[in-house]
Design a protein around this motif. Structure first.
Motif, mmCIF file in Angstrom:
data_model
loop_
_atom_site.group_PDB
_atom_site.id
_atom_site.type_symbol
_atom_site.label_atom_id
_atom_site.label_comp_id
_atom_site.label_asym_id
_atom_site.label_seq_id
_atom_site.Cartn_x
_atom_site.Cartn_y
_atom_site.Cartn_z
ATOM 1 N N GLN A 169 8.637 -1.714 7.761
ATOM 2 C CA GLN A 169 7.793 -1.756 6.826
ATOM 3 C C GLN A 169 6.477 -1.454 7.390
ATOM 4 O O GLN A 169 6.193 -1.405 8.566
ATOM 5 C CB GLN A 169 7.627 -2.961 6.192
ATOM 6 N N THR A 171 -1.372 -3.682 4.278
ATOM 7 C CA THR A 171 0.078 -3.886 4.337
ATOM 8 C C THR A 171 0.342 -5.497 4.032
ATOM 9 O O THR A 171 -0.645 -6.184 3.512
ATOM 10 C CB THR A 171 0.604 -3.871 5.920
ATOM 11 N N ALA A 172 1.788 -5.529 4.161
ATOM 12 C CA ALA A 172 1.923 -7.076 4.027
ATOM 13 C C ALA A 172 0.976 -8.011 4.661
ATOM 14 O O ALA A 172 0.649 -9.081 4.144
ATOM 15 C CB ALA A 172 3.526 -7.529 3.906
ATOM 16 N N MET A 173 1.043 -7.760 6.006
ATOM 17 C CA MET A 173 -0.048 -8.697 7.012
ATOM 18 C C MET A 173 -1.491 -8.364 6.658
ATOM 19 O O MET A 173 -2.048 -9.180 6.631
ATOM 20 C CB MET A 173 0.474 -8.035 8.564
ATOM 21 N N ILE A 175 2.801 -10.277 14.714
ATOM 22 C CA ILE A 175 2.672 -11.176 13.613
ATOM 23 C C ILE A 175 1.315 -11.630 13.698
ATOM 24 O O ILE A 175 0.615 -11.569 14.634
ATOM 25 C CB ILE A 175 3.663 -12.426 13.637
ATOM 26 N N ALA A 235 5.662 -3.904 16.645
ATOM 27 C CA ALA A 235 6.034 -5.308 16.004
ATOM 28 C C ALA A 235 4.912 -6.325 16.427
ATOM 29 O O ALA A 235 4.445 -6.387 17.329
ATOM 30 C CB ALA A 235 7.282 -5.660 16.455
ATOM 31 N N GLN A 237 14.444 -7.079 10.523
ATOM 32 C CA GLN A 237 15.135 -6.962 9.350
ATOM 33 C C GLN A 237 15.896 -5.595 9.317
ATOM 34 O O GLN A 237 15.435 -4.508 9.136
ATOM 35 C CB GLN A 237 13.774 -6.557 8.326
HETATM 36 P P1 NAI Z 1 3.843 -5.980 8.823
HETATM 37 O O1 NAI Z 1 3.969 -7.452 8.710
HETATM 38 O O2 NAI Z 1 3.740 -5.557 7.543
HETATM 39 O O3 NAI Z 1 5.030 -5.408 9.601
HETATM 40 C C1 NAI Z 1 5.545 -5.906 10.901
HETATM 41 C C2 NAI Z 1 6.878 -5.565 10.947
HETATM 42 O O4 NAI Z 1 7.321 -6.346 12.360
HETATM 43 C C3 NAI Z 1 8.086 -6.193 10.052
HETATM 44 O O5 NAI Z 1 8.865 -5.188 9.683
HETATM 45 C C4 NAI Z 1 8.641 -7.286 10.897
HETATM 46 O O6 NAI Z 1 10.080 -7.687 10.505
HETATM 47 C C5 NAI Z 1 8.687 -6.769 12.273
HETATM 48 N N1 NAI Z 1 8.892 -8.072 13.304
HETATM 49 C C6 NAI Z 1 7.886 -8.994 13.230
HETATM 50 N N2 NAI Z 1 8.482 -9.769 14.175
HETATM 51 C C7 NAI Z 1 9.525 -9.164 15.114
HETATM 52 C C8 NAI Z 1 10.142 -9.348 15.964
HETATM 53 N N3 NAI Z 1 10.202 -10.464 16.736
HETATM 54 N N4 NAI Z 1 10.972 -8.201 16.464
HETATM 55 C C9 NAI Z 1 10.997 -7.189 15.852
HETATM 56 N N5 NAI Z 1 10.474 -6.811 14.958
HETATM 57 C C10 NAI Z 1 9.543 -7.816 14.295
HETATM 58 O O7 NAI Z 1 2.798 -5.506 9.794
HETATM 59 P P2 NAI Z 1 1.828 -4.241 9.722
HETATM 60 O O8 NAI Z 1 0.631 -4.384 8.907
HETATM 61 O O9 NAI Z 1 2.863 -3.074 9.253
HETATM 62 O O10 NAI Z 1 1.384 -4.355 11.348
HETATM 63 C C11 NAI Z 1 2.100 -3.808 12.207
HETATM 64 C C12 NAI Z 1 1.238 -3.895 13.558
HETATM 65 O O11 NAI Z 1 -0.030 -3.545 13.420
HETATM 66 C C13 NAI Z 1 1.279 -5.313 14.083
HETATM 67 O O12 NAI Z 1 1.261 -5.418 15.413
HETATM 68 C C14 NAI Z 1 -0.309 -5.722 13.789
HETATM 69 O O13 NAI Z 1 -0.776 -6.723 14.505
HETATM 70 C C15 NAI Z 1 -0.972 -4.540 14.042
HETATM 71 N N6 NAI Z 1 -2.156 -4.281 13.158
HETATM 72 C C16 NAI Z 1 -2.168 -4.533 11.843
HETATM 73 C C17 NAI Z 1 -3.374 -4.273 11.111
HETATM 74 C C18 NAI Z 1 -3.384 -4.460 9.605
HETATM 75 O O14 NAI Z 1 -4.303 -4.440 9.051
HETATM 76 N N7 NAI Z 1 -2.024 -4.193 8.787
HETATM 77 C C19 NAI Z 1 -4.557 -4.266 11.823
HETATM 78 C C20 NAI Z 1 -4.416 -4.298 13.347
HETATM 79 C C21 NAI Z 1 -3.330 -4.082 13.629
#
Ligand code: NAI
Length: 268
Positions: A18, A199-201, A96, A94, A41
């Protein structure tokens, strides 16, 4: 994304079920790469891989994966190399985020963020380098792209531990690039600092900082971010995905050991 060609390239994207990881997997496939999505997931991750097969042709795949588990990494790189016939792009995406004030954060919350964001990324770099270096399973060199955050470059309230873990991702990237170069692995290692993307995060973070009383509402928190951003908007998934495609591509062949802000200027 016009111009950049990843035909014949073989990519593994963690957290690809996602959000940003899903967008990165799609952008890599759209540029011609074959992609294995790795995520905790199973249903959502497998659905992304199926969508890649439908849209961009067969040859993509999914592997159930926990980035915090070393055995899971051993399995993931073997599975990806089997499905793809090699590996030359790894996106350590990945991650959190658990919002908390420093006066309230618990040891368990700290450990969970350290585990996924630092341990998970470090193991990813370890298995990426070991797989892609000349004596590895794939043995063909390539590119690792780690996902740090604008949070590594600014001070935003409520995300101290998360920000610290993303600073660690930045340092890991630099040393990994240095070791890869010094030891002749042929793997470029870079990271990006995404700005806030809903995103969700990202949306969850805006809600959480409002709930903590740091902002009057989620909208106010988002407004504060936009106010600090010269580009005048939040990030979009494709902004991050296009940067990953670039760093994976031959056009970035002389780029290693960098952290690329993809944040509309927020972290300058
Ligand atoms: P999200 O929460 O929407 O998706 C994260 C994905 O990582 C999920 O599919 C989840 O199942 C997976 N995941 C979590 N723990 C895991 C594990 N132990 N092993 C394998 N998969 C795992 O987050 P998003 O927004 O897509 O973020 C992706 C990356 O970008 C993260 O590293 C986040 O810190 C980084 N980021 C996000 C920002 C934002 O504003 N959304 C801004 C800056 C960085």
């Amino acid at each position: 994304m016009g111009g950049l060609d990843l035909s014949g390239r073989k990519a593994l994207v963690t957290g690809g079920a996602q959000g940003l990881g899903e967008g990165m997997a799609k952008a890599l496939a759209a540029a011609g790469a074959k992609v294995v999505v790795a995520d905790l997931q199973k249903d959502a991750g497998a659905a992304v891989a199926d969508a890649l097969d439908r849209e961009y042709g067969a040859g993509n795949g999914f592997v159930a994966h926990d980035v915090t588990d070393e055995g899971s990494w051993e399995n993931a790189v073997v599975a990806a190399t089997d499905v793809l016939g090699g590996l030359d792009i790894l996106v350590n995406n990945a991650g959190i985020e658990i919002t908390s004030l420093l006066t309230e954060v618990t040891a368990d919350q700290i450990r969970r963020m350290l585990d996924v964001n630092i341990l998970g990324t470090t193991l990813g770099i370890k298995y990426g380098l070991r797989t892609m270096r000349p004596d590895g399973l794939a043995g063909q060199g390539g590119a690792i792209i780690n996902i740090s955050s604008v949070a590594a470059t600014i001070a935003f309230p409520g995300i101290a531990v998360y920000s610290a873990t993303k600073s660690a991702v930045d340092r890991l990237t630099r040393v990994a690039a240095m070791e890869s170069g010094k030891l002749g692995y042929g793997v470029r290692v870079n990271c990006i600092y995404p700005g806030l993307v809903p995103t969700a995060m990202g949306a969850g973070l805006a809600n959480d900082v409002a709930e903590l009383g740091l902002f009057g509402s989620p909208e106010e928190a988002v407004g504060a971010v936009i106010g600090l951003t010269p580009a005048g908007r939040l990030g979009e998934v494709t902004d991050m995905a296009d940067a990953v495609v670039f760093l994976a591509s031959n056009e970035a062949r002389f780029i290693t050991g960098i952290g690329l802000p993809v944040d509309g200027g927020m972290g300058m």
